[in-house]
Design a protein around this motif. Sequence first.
Motif, short mmCIF file in Angstrom:
data_model
loop_
_atom_site.label_atom_id
_atom_site.label_comp_id
_atom_site.label_asym_id
_atom_site.label_seq_id
_atom_site.Cartn_x
_atom_site.Cartn_y
_atom_site.Cartn_z
N ASP A 14 -49.93 -15.52 -28.59
CA ASP A 14 -49.95 -14.24 -29.27
C ASP A 14 -48.84 -13.30 -28.79
O ASP A 14 -49.09 -12.15 -28.44
N CYS A 15 -47.62 -13.81 -28.76
CA CYS A 15 -46.51 -13.01 -28.23
C CYS A 15 -45.95 -12.07 -29.30
O CYS A 15 -45.65 -12.49 -30.40
N GLU A 43 -46.82 -12.99 -37.23
CA GLU A 43 -45.58 -12.99 -38.02
C GLU A 43 -44.49 -12.16 -37.33
O GLU A 43 -43.31 -12.36 -37.58
N THR A 44 -44.87 -11.22 -36.49
CA THR A 44 -43.89 -10.35 -35.83
C THR A 44 -43.41 -10.91 -34.50
O THR A 44 -42.60 -10.29 -33.83
N CYS A 45 -43.90 -12.07 -34.11
CA CYS A 45 -43.52 -12.67 -32.83
C CYS A 45 -42.04 -13.06 -32.88
O CYS A 45 -41.58 -13.71 -33.81
N GLY A 66 -43.05 -22.43 -34.32
CA GLY A 66 -43.51 -21.13 -33.94
C GLY A 66 -42.77 -19.98 -34.53
O GLY A 66 -42.31 -20.04 -35.67
N PRO A 67 -42.61 -18.97 -33.73
CA PRO A 67 -42.11 -17.68 -34.20
C PRO A 67 -40.61 -17.71 -34.47
O PRO A 67 -39.95 -18.73 -34.34
#
Length: 167
Positions: A14-15, A43-45, A66-67
Amino acid sequence: MGTNSSGGALVLYDCPIAKIINGSFSDNQSPAGAALAFTQYSETCSVTLSNGVFWGNSPQKLITSGPSLSVTNSCVQQLTSGPGNVVLSASPFVDADGADGTAGTADNDLQLLANACVNASDSSALPQDAYDLDGDGITAEPVPYDVAGQSRVVNGALDMGAYESRY
């Protein structure tokens, strides 16, 4: 060297924003991931890897999925797009698994051999010396030391990875 089911060296949960600067990642193993893994990310990671060295990690070399990921001015074993990146075909380290032949033990030497990773980093990516590591009272300057306590910038140049080289 690390072993984890998701990320051999590092798992970020959850970064929102993560920055890894001048890191050395070698011989990390993960049955289902890579040297770095990201889970439960939003989505904002956003993850930025700058001035790093990634070698010998498995099964994947760098990251699973991932992000938003930005890799710049780094030496990588696999092709990774980004400005200043160098693709490696041989280990860049003096002795990644040491005399005992086992990665992740005290006798490993992750200093760089003379190669394209030496004097090739972006010094503007260095974080500020927030803890005044050199005791000069100036915290607005770049971090002055590598992980071994040696000068981080030598003759105006900065190496990729956690250690400044002997060259």
